[in-house]
Design a protein around this motif. Structure first.
Motif, PDB file in Angstrom:
ATOM      1  N   TYR A   1       0.823  -1.206   0.000  1.00 40.09           N
ATOM      2  CA  TYR A   1       0.000   0.000   0.000  1.00 40.09           C
ATOM      3  C   TYR A   1       0.859   1.259   0.000  1.00 40.09           C
ATOM      4  O   TYR A   1       0.559   2.217  -0.723  1.00 40.09           O
ATOM      5  CB  TYR A   1      -0.930   0.012   1.217  1.00 40.09           C
ATOM      6  CG  TYR A   1      -1.797   1.247   1.227  1.00 40.09           C
ATOM      7  CD1 TYR A   1      -2.939   1.311   0.441  1.00 40.09           C
ATOM      8  CD2 TYR A   1      -1.433   2.367   1.959  1.00 40.09           C
ATOM      9  CE1 TYR A   1      -3.709   2.445   0.401  1.00 40.09           C
ATOM     10  CE2 TYR A   1      -2.195   3.517   1.922  1.00 40.09           C
ATOM     11  CZ  TYR A   1      -3.342   3.549   1.148  1.00 40.09           C
ATOM     12  OH  TYR A   1      -4.090   4.686   1.109  1.00 40.09           O
ATOM     13  N   LEU A   2       1.919   1.262   0.807  1.00 41.73           N
ATOM     14  CA  LEU A   2       2.769   2.452   0.885  1.00 41.73           C
ATOM     15  C   LEU A   2       3.421   2.743  -0.460  1.00 41.73           C
ATOM     16  O   LEU A   2       3.415   3.879  -0.938  1.00 41.73           O
ATOM     17  CB  LEU A   2       3.831   2.261   1.967  1.00 41.73           C
ATOM     18  CG  LEU A   2       4.820   3.414   2.163  1.00 41.73           C
ATOM     19  CD1 LEU A   2       4.084   4.699   2.527  1.00 41.73           C
ATOM     20  CD2 LEU A   2       5.843   3.061   3.236  1.00 41.73           C
ATOM     21  N   LEU A   3       3.991   1.713  -1.097  1.00 40.62           N
ATOM     22  CA  LEU A   3       4.648   1.916  -2.390  1.00 40.62           C
ATOM     23  C   LEU A   3       3.652   2.344  -3.465  1.00 40.62           C
ATOM     24  O   LEU A   3       3.939   3.230  -4.281  1.00 40.62           O
ATOM     25  CB  LEU A   3       5.343   0.624  -2.821  1.00 40.62           C
ATOM     26  CG  LEU A   3       6.580   0.236  -2.005  1.00 40.62           C
ATOM     27  CD1 LEU A   3       6.989  -1.202  -2.305  1.00 40.62           C
ATOM     28  CD2 LEU A   3       7.733   1.189  -2.298  1.00 40.62           C
ATOM     29  N   LEU A   4       2.454   1.748  -3.438  1.00 43.80           N
ATOM     30  CA  LEU A   4       1.464   2.102  -4.449  1.00 43.80           C
ATOM     31  C   LEU A   4       0.951   3.524  -4.254  1.00 43.80           C
ATOM     32  O   LEU A   4       0.766   4.267  -5.225  1.00 43.80           O
ATOM     33  CB  LEU A   4       0.292   1.120  -4.391  1.00 43.80           C
ATOM     34  CG  LEU A   4      -0.714   1.216  -5.544  1.00 43.80           C
ATOM     35  CD1 LEU A   4      -0.049   0.832  -6.861  1.00 43.80           C
ATOM     36  CD2 LEU A   4      -1.920   0.319  -5.289  1.00 43.80           C
TER      37      LEU A   4
ATOM     38  N   LEU B   1      -0.270  -0.086 -13.423  1.00 50.65           N
ATOM     39  CA  LEU B   1       0.836  -1.003 -13.153  1.00 50.65           C
ATOM     40  C   LEU B   1       0.398  -2.220 -12.353  1.00 50.65           C
ATOM     41  O   LEU B   1       1.010  -3.289 -12.453  1.00 50.65           O
ATOM     42  CB  LEU B   1       1.952  -0.260 -12.407  1.00 50.65           C
ATOM     43  CG  LEU B   1       2.797   0.692 -13.256  1.00 50.65           C
ATOM     44  CD1 LEU B   1       3.697   1.547 -12.378  1.00 50.65           C
ATOM     45  CD2 LEU B   1       3.634  -0.091 -14.262  1.00 50.65           C
ATOM     46  N   THR B   2      -0.672  -2.088 -11.554  1.00 49.25           N
ATOM     47  CA  THR B   2      -1.132  -3.241 -10.776  1.00 49.25           C
ATOM     48  C   THR B   2      -1.623  -4.372 -11.685  1.00 49.25           C
ATOM     49  O   THR B   2      -1.760  -5.508 -11.237  1.00 49.25           O
ATOM     50  CB  THR B   2      -2.265  -2.848  -9.808  1.00 49.25           C
ATOM     51  OG1 THR B   2      -3.378  -2.327 -10.556  1.00 49.25           O
ATOM     52  CG2 THR B   2      -1.787  -1.809  -8.808  1.00 49.25           C
ATOM     53  N   GLY B   3      -1.866  -4.056 -12.962  1.00 52.24           N
ATOM     54  CA  GLY B   3      -2.228  -5.099 -13.911  1.00 52.24           C
ATOM     55  C   GLY B   3      -1.103  -6.097 -14.144  1.00 52.24           C
ATOM     56  O   GLY B   3      -1.333  -7.176 -14.705  1.00 52.24           O
TER      57      GLY B   3
ATOM     58  N   ALA C   1       8.771   3.223 -11.129  1.00 45.66           N
ATOM     59  CA  ALA C   1       9.634   2.398 -10.275  1.00 45.66           C
ATOM     60  C   ALA C   1       8.918   2.014  -8.981  1.00 45.66           C
ATOM     61  O   ALA C   1       8.974   0.852  -8.547  1.00 45.66           O
ATOM     62  CB  ALA C   1      10.929   3.146  -9.970  1.00 45.66           C
ATOM     63  N   LEU C   2       8.248   2.979  -8.368  1.00 47.78           N
ATOM     64  CA  LEU C   2       7.534   2.704  -7.120  1.00 47.78           C
ATOM     65  C   LEU C   2       6.352   1.760  -7.359  1.00 47.78           C
ATOM     66  O   LEU C   2       6.086   0.857  -6.559  1.00 47.78           O
ATOM     67  CB  LEU C   2       7.055   4.010  -6.493  1.00 47.78           C
ATOM     68  CG  LEU C   2       8.142   4.907  -5.905  1.00 47.78           C
ATOM     69  CD1 LEU C   2       7.574   6.283  -5.568  1.00 47.78           C
ATOM     70  CD2 LEU C   2       8.751   4.272  -4.650  1.00 47.78           C
TER      71      LEU C   2
ATOM     72  N   ALA D   1       7.653  -1.700  -7.822  1.00 48.69           N
ATOM     73  CA  ALA D   1       8.044  -2.246  -6.519  1.00 48.69           C
ATOM     74  C   ALA D   1       6.814  -2.687  -5.731  1.00 48.69           C
ATOM     75  O   ALA D   1       6.848  -3.705  -5.028  1.00 48.69           O
ATOM     76  CB  ALA D   1       8.843  -1.215  -5.734  1.00 48.69           C
ATOM     77  N   ALA D   2       5.715  -1.930  -5.843  1.00 50.48           N
ATOM     78  CA  ALA D   2       4.476  -2.315  -5.168  1.00 50.48           C
ATOM     79  C   ALA D   2       3.957  -3.645  -5.706  1.00 50.48           C
ATOM     80  O   ALA D   2       3.516  -4.514  -4.945  1.00 50.48           O
ATOM     81  CB  ALA D   2       3.420  -1.213  -5.351  1.00 50.48           C
ATOM     82  N   CYS D   3       4.015  -3.813  -7.025  1.00 51.82           N
ATOM     83  CA  CYS D   3       3.590  -5.079  -7.632  1.00 51.82           C
ATOM     84  C   CYS D   3       4.451  -6.229  -7.143  1.00 51.82           C
ATOM     85  O   CYS D   3       3.948  -7.325  -6.861  1.00 51.82           O
ATOM     86  CB  CYS D   3       3.667  -4.980  -9.157  1.00 51.82           C
ATOM     87  SG  CYS D   3       2.535  -3.784  -9.877  1.00 51.82           S
ATOM     88  N   LEU D   4       5.750  -5.998  -7.041  1.00 44.43           N
ATOM     89  CA  LEU D   4       6.644  -7.028  -6.535  1.00 44.43           C
ATOM     90  C   LEU D   4       6.300  -7.400  -5.094  1.00 44.43           C
ATOM     91  O   LEU D   4       6.354  -8.583  -4.718  1.00 44.43           O
ATOM     92  CB  LEU D   4       8.103  -6.558  -6.618  1.00 44.43           C
ATOM     93  CG  LEU D   4       8.734  -6.488  -8.014  1.00 44.43           C
ATOM     94  CD1 LEU D   4      10.152  -5.913  -7.919  1.00 44.43           C
ATOM     95  CD2 LEU D   4       8.771  -7.872  -8.655  1.00 44.43           C
TER      96      LEU D   4
END
Length: 326
Positions: A87-90, A105-107, A164-165, A168-171
């Motif tokens: 949540y923080l990164l997204l 990007l969450t796709g 980039a963020l 990273a959230a997806c990861l």
């Protein structure tokens, strides 16, 4: 290689869909408490989740001891990475690069989970896995295009940082799904679902304390400003903690024990579909073309993936011919 049992779709698939529906319900939270600072909602939600988790652990001390300190810490770290880290990164990606960029990007998450998990599980050929993964990812892009209300208007540097963020959230979320599946499937002693969920919840609660400075310094009023704001805020914190955190995590872990993690990737795409449905109901409107088409594609991809897995599991093993004697 992760040992994969025969998939139990009669329990696993409904449990996974229930989890994504409850996660989709959480999309209503920011709109429901607006204009309150959203970080207060996150901190409040996980504070309630943490209190619930402490109560469950206190009532199940014997099962918690049998799970062991090592497994307990593993579950806690999943709560920190999967819930707070994601949540923080997204949210930072949305703030810097724009909400459309972050949500688009969450796709990538369904594709990340499906492809990475198949490396370990090897339950479906790459050729068969590619089609449902592309269908789900394409559907999510359409859903996002139909629901987006803002556009990133920052500099190129801001957009790159946002990308980039967001990546990273997806990861972080893919890591939660994959590692959660690995731990539960490799556990030598069966893990109690309630204790596992409570351990994740305690980790999420501890991680949420890192968001308190953001809540105090962020834009938007405090929910503690007056009783008219506080009680709705508290009600939504409780609802999101019970449904979107506790119940969703419980259902997801139950599904993880019964389905290959690879198939859980495409199912994650249903979270966005359910989120759109709940928001449409909240806004009292019908879906647009992109929202409807994208949602249908996601649903098609999920059930196509389930069909392919079921077909692969039912296929007889190849018969090896005996070597002919000279």
């Amino acid at each position: 290689m992760i040992p994969v049992k025969a998939p139990n779709y009669s329990i696993g698939l409904p449990a996974a869909l229930a989890a994504t529906a409850l996660w989709g319900f959480t999309f209503l939270g920011p709109a429901a408490i607006a204009p309150v600072n959203i970080y207060y909602l996150v901190v409040g939600r996980y504070a309630v989740f943490g209190l619930m988790s402490m109560a469950v652990l206190a009532l199940n001390l014997g099962k918690a001891r049998r799970m062991g300190a090592r497994s307990f810490l593993k579950a806690m770290h999943l709560g920190v990475v999967g819930y707070i880290g994601f949540y923080l990164l997204l949210s930072l990606s949305a703030t810097i690069g724009g909400g459309v960029l972050a949500s688009t990007l969450t796709g990538l998450i369904p594709a990340m989970v499906a492809l990475a998990s198949n490396v370990f599980e090897k339950v479906l050929s790459w050729r068969r896995l590619l089609l449902p993964t592309l269908i789900v990812s394409g559907g999510l892009l359409l859903v996002d295009r139909g629901s987006a209300a803002d556009r990133a208007d920052g500099s190129a540097n801001h957009i790159l940082i946002g990308i980039a963020l967001g990546f990273a959230a997806c990861l972080a979320w893919a890591y939660f799904v994959i590692v959660n599946g690995i731990i539960l499937k490799r556990a030598k002693v069966p893990v109690d679902n309630a204790v596992w969920t409570a351990s994740i919840g305690l980790g999420a609660f501890c991680g949420s304390t890192l968001l308190i400075p953001l809540a105090r310094s962020g834009s938007g009023p405090s929910p503690f400003a007056d009783p008219g704001t506080f009680w709705p805020y508290l009600g939504w914190c409780a609802a999101l903690a019970l449904l979107g955190s506790w119940c969703a995590t419980w259902f997801w872990s139950a599904a993880t024990k019964r389905l290959p993690t690879t198939i859980m990737g495409p199912i994650i795409g249903m979270e966005a579909v359910f989120g759109v449905v709940f928001n449409l109901l909240w806004q009292h409107r019908l879906p647009g073309f992109y929202e409807l088409t994208g949602a249908l594609l996601v649903v098609t991809g999920v059930f196509l993936c389930a069909y392919l897995f079921n077909r692969a599991a039912a296929a007889p093993p190849p018969v090896l011919r005996a070597a002919e004697s000279p």
